[in-house]
Design a protein around this motif. Structure first.
Motif, PDB file in Angstrom:
ATOM      1  N   LYS A  12      38.644  39.275  33.287  1.00 51.31           N
ATOM      2  CA  LYS A  12      37.226  39.597  33.410  1.00 51.31           C
ATOM      3  C   LYS A  12      37.000  40.623  34.533  1.00 51.31           C
ATOM      4  N   LEU A  13      37.664  40.432  35.664  1.00 47.85           N
ATOM      5  CA  LEU A  13      37.507  41.368  36.779  1.00 47.85           C
ATOM      6  C   LEU A  13      38.075  42.745  36.439  1.00 47.85           C
ATOM      7  N   LEU A  14      39.195  42.770  35.719  1.00 42.93           N
ATOM      8  CA  LEU A  14      39.768  44.052  35.300  1.00 42.93           C
ATOM      9  C   LEU A  14      38.842  44.761  34.312  1.00 42.93           C
ATOM     10  N   ASP A  15      38.204  43.985  33.417  1.00 42.14           N
ATOM     11  CA  ASP A  15      37.251  44.576  32.476  1.00 42.14           C
ATOM     12  C   ASP A  15      36.045  45.166  33.194  1.00 42.14           C
ATOM     13  N   GLN A  16      35.670  44.584  34.334  1.00 38.65           N
ATOM     14  CA  GLN A  16      34.532  45.073  35.101  1.00 38.65           C
ATOM     15  C   GLN A  16      34.871  46.334  35.898  1.00 38.65           C
ATOM     16  N   GLY A  17      36.127  46.740  35.881  1.00 37.57           N
ATOM     17  CA  GLY A  17      36.518  47.979  36.542  1.00 37.57           C
ATOM     18  C   GLY A  17      37.190  47.806  37.891  1.00 37.57           C
ATOM     19  N   SER A  19      40.150  47.309  40.516  1.00 36.77           N
ATOM     20  CA  SER A  19      41.579  47.635  40.520  1.00 36.77           C
ATOM     21  C   SER A  19      42.370  46.334  40.693  1.00 36.77           C
ATOM     22  N   ARG A  20      43.634  46.394  40.404  1.00 35.96           N
ATOM     23  CA  ARG A  20      44.475  45.194  40.554  1.00 35.96           C
ATOM     24  C   ARG A  20      44.523  44.746  42.014  1.00 35.96           C
ATOM     25  N   ASN A  21      44.494  45.705  42.914  1.00 33.23           N
ATOM     26  CA  ASN A  21      44.498  45.369  44.342  1.00 33.23           C
ATOM     27  C   ASN A  21      43.218  44.642  44.738  1.00 33.23           C
ATOM     28  N   ALA A  22      42.070  45.116  44.231  1.00 33.84           N
ATOM     29  CA  ALA A  22      40.789  44.467  44.539  1.00 33.84           C
ATOM     30  C   ALA A  22      40.734  43.065  43.938  1.00 33.84           C
ATOM     31  N   VAL A  23      41.284  42.893  42.757  1.00 34.96           N
ATOM     32  CA  VAL A  23      41.335  41.566  42.138  1.00 34.96           C
ATOM     33  C   VAL A  23      42.175  40.628  42.993  1.00 34.96           C
ATOM     34  N   PHE A  24      43.309  41.139  43.486  1.00 35.09           N
ATOM     35  CA  PHE A  24      44.165  40.317  44.334  1.00 35.09           C
ATOM     36  C   PHE A  24      43.432  39.889  45.597  1.00 35.09           C
ATOM     37  N   GLU A  25      42.761  40.832  46.239  1.00 33.49           N
ATOM     38  CA  GLU A  25      42.045  40.522  47.477  1.00 33.49           C
ATOM     39  C   GLU A  25      40.918  39.520  47.225  1.00 33.49           C
ATOM     40  N   GLN A  26      40.265  39.627  46.076  1.00 34.64           N
ATOM     41  CA  GLN A  26      39.157  38.730  45.773  1.00 34.64           C
ATOM     42  C   GLN A  26      39.635  37.310  45.470  1.00 34.64           C
ATOM     43  N   LEU A  27      40.765  37.177  44.780  1.00 36.76           N
ATOM     44  CA  LEU A  27      41.246  35.849  44.382  1.00 36.76           C
ATOM     45  C   LEU A  27      42.242  35.247  45.370  1.00 36.76           C
ATOM     46  N   ARG A  28      42.584  35.977  46.381  1.00 37.64           N
ATOM     47  CA  ARG A  28      43.625  35.580  47.326  1.00 37.64           C
ATOM     48  C   ARG A  28      43.387  34.206  47.954  1.00 37.64           C
ATOM     49  N   GLY A  29      42.198  33.913  48.394  1.00 36.61           N
ATOM     50  CA  GLY A  29      41.916  32.652  49.067  1.00 36.61           C
ATOM     51  C   GLY A  29      41.710  31.480  48.126  1.00 36.61           C
ATOM     52  N   GLN A  30      41.572  31.747  46.830  1.00 36.21           N
ATOM     53  CA  GLN A  30      41.281  30.695  45.869  1.00 36.21           C
ATOM     54  C   GLN A  30      42.535  30.032  45.300  1.00 36.21           C
ATOM     55  N   ARG A 175      52.719  43.574  52.371  1.00 32.67           N
ATOM     56  CA  ARG A 175      51.676  43.351  51.363  1.00 32.67           C
ATOM     57  C   ARG A 175      52.247  43.604  49.978  1.00 32.67           C
ATOM     58  N   TYR A 176      51.711  42.923  48.992  1.00 44.94           N
ATOM     59  CA  TYR A 176      52.191  43.080  47.630  1.00 44.94           C
ATOM     60  C   TYR A 176      51.765  44.399  47.041  1.00 44.94           C
ATOM     61  N   ILE A 177      52.680  45.058  46.353  1.00 48.13           N
ATOM     62  CA  ILE A 177      52.382  46.307  45.670  1.00 48.13           C
ATOM     63  C   ILE A 177      51.911  45.944  44.272  1.00 48.13           C
ATOM     64  N   LEU A 178      50.664  46.259  43.965  1.00 48.51           N
ATOM     65  CA  LEU A 178      50.127  45.927  42.659  1.00 48.51           C
ATOM     66  C   LEU A 178      49.789  47.152  41.819  1.00 48.51           C
ATOM     67  N   GLU A 179      49.788  48.327  42.421  1.00 46.46           N
ATOM     68  CA  GLU A 179      49.482  49.520  41.640  1.00 46.46           C
ATOM     69  C   GLU A 179      50.336  50.658  42.130  1.00 46.46           C
TER      70      GLU A 179
END
Length: 179
Positions: A12-17, A19-30, A175-179
């Protein structure tokens, strides 16, 4: 979060535009395991821009079947005079592994490429050991295993450039390389 819920959230987050890095940062604490999250983000919806990986993957599937048939032939022609139980057990193991590897390679899954690559290294080492006893057979098996290993590695790097040999790569700062 459950596996399916995490996957759906990532998609869903990728569909919203994002980046993979932003998705990682957003879900990191969850989630508890950040490496598993990074791996899941890295392997969601891997798309190839050209048809080259698909064609090469089909060639790899054919070559892996040829490698399995060659191994069965070697077992039947070389080992059958020694011990028939070993031959039957070997054919069973080769059949099961071939089916599992074909499923992983057909789905173009990262773990499928990694597992088959490690298997090709193991098979190549076995043929190198048997070279002193059966040079011609070992040379052919070694060439098949190395060719399959090289093609598998090439496809893995082409489809998953952000992944290392066995998992997600890290940069110099850890840090993880995601892109």
């Amino acid at each position: 979060m459950e596996n399916q819920a995490v996957r759906e959230t990532i998609e869903k987050l990728l569909d919203q535009g994002y980046s993979r890095n932003a998705v990682f940062e957003q879900l990191r604490g969850q989630v508890g395991n950040e490496l598993r999250l990074a791996n899941r983000i890295a392997t969601v919806r891997v798309q190839c821009e050209t048809g080259v990986p698909v064609t090469l993957n089909r060639i790899l599937l054919c070559l892996s079947i040829i490698q399995a048939l060659f191994a069965v032939w070697v077992l039947q022609s070389v080992w059958i005079p020694l011990d028939q139980v070993i031959v039957l057990l070997g054919i069973f193991v080769i059949s099961v592994l071939t089916v599992l590897y074909l499923i992983g390679l057909a789905r173009m899954a990262f773990i499928g490429y990694t597992a088959f690559l490690l298997f090709c290294f193991t098979v190549a080492a076995n043929y190198m050991y048997a070279f002193q006893f059966f040079p011609v057979i070992s040379l052919m098996g070694l060439l098949l295993a190395l060719m399959n290993g090289a093609l598998t590695y090439y496809l893995k790097v082409l489809i998953y450039p952000h992944m290392g040999m066995l998992d997600v790569r890290k940069d110099g700062r850890g840090r993880y390389i995601l892109e």
